[in-house]
Design a protein around this motif. Structure first.
Motif, PDB file in Angstrom:
ATOM      1  N   LYS A  61     -49.706  17.514  12.227  1.00  0.00           N
ATOM      2  CA  LYS A  61     -49.335  18.690  13.017  1.00  0.00           C
ATOM      3  C   LYS A  61     -47.857  18.658  13.421  1.00  0.00           C
ATOM      4  O   LYS A  61     -47.168  19.669  13.343  1.00  0.00           O
ATOM      5  N   LEU A  62     -47.368  17.497  13.842  1.00  0.00           N
ATOM      6  CA  LEU A  62     -45.983  17.373  14.306  1.00  0.00           C
ATOM      7  C   LEU A  62     -45.035  16.807  13.260  1.00  0.00           C
ATOM      8  O   LEU A  62     -43.898  17.242  13.147  1.00  0.00           O
ATOM      9  N   ARG A  63     -45.498  15.804  12.516  1.00  0.00           N
ATOM     10  CA  ARG A  63     -44.632  15.180  11.519  1.00  0.00           C
ATOM     11  C   ARG A  63     -45.471  14.802  10.299  1.00  0.00           C
ATOM     12  O   ARG A  63     -46.680  14.618  10.402  1.00  0.00           O
ATOM     13  N   GLU A  93     -40.182  16.289  10.419  1.00  0.00           N
ATOM     14  CA  GLU A  93     -40.938  17.184  11.287  1.00  0.00           C
ATOM     15  C   GLU A  93     -41.640  18.196  10.402  1.00  0.00           C
ATOM     16  O   GLU A  93     -41.036  18.748   9.479  1.00  0.00           O
TER      17      GLU A  93
END
Length: 136
Positions: free
Chosen positions: A11-13, A33
């Motif tokens: 989701k983030l990276r 990211e």
């Protein structure tokens, strides 16, 4: 031959691994990211010949898709839209994060460095890619 990229999508990276040109060895490339992932891949594919992209397939122990798969499906649509000629394959990624953490321990990596989730993601992508290479 062209390289194969593997993604441990998050989701983030997202952790990214790549093969050598002979497609024999999987190596960690980087972690980016996730919001900038498509741009990173476009830039990388401009500079390097890439034959296919392998995306981790998160599954539960009973072989059903995990909750993470809901995040991955829209990404796969974007990816195939941006790279319509690129082969995209999936590889079971069960236990890769645990195996990545264990490999960090086994290599004697210091606690501070082991807490860096980006390193875990990159190692996980490498494990996904190596499993894929072992399978084909």
């Amino acid at each position: 031959m062209a390289r194969i990229l593997a993604l441990d999508y998050g989701k983030l990276r997202t952790g990214i691994a790549v093969t050598d040109e002979l497609q024999l060895i999987a190596s960690g490339l980087t972690t980016v990211e996730t919001k900038g992932l498509i741009a990173f891949l476009a830039d990388y594919c401009e500079k390097e010949a890439v034959e296919k992209i392998v995306v981790g397939l998160p599954k539960q122990m009973d072989n059903t898709p995990s909750e993470s798969e809901e995040l991955i499906q829209p990404f796969l649509k974007k990816l195939s839209g941006r790279f319509p000629a690129m082969k995209i394959e999936r590889q079971d990624e069960r236990f890769t994060s645990k195996m990545a953490f264990q490999s960090m321990l086994d290599s004697g990596m210091k606690k501070k460095k082991r807490q860096n989730k980006a390193i875990v993601d990159e190692i996980s992508a490498t494990l996904i890619l190596q499993a894929y290479l072992n399978r084909i």
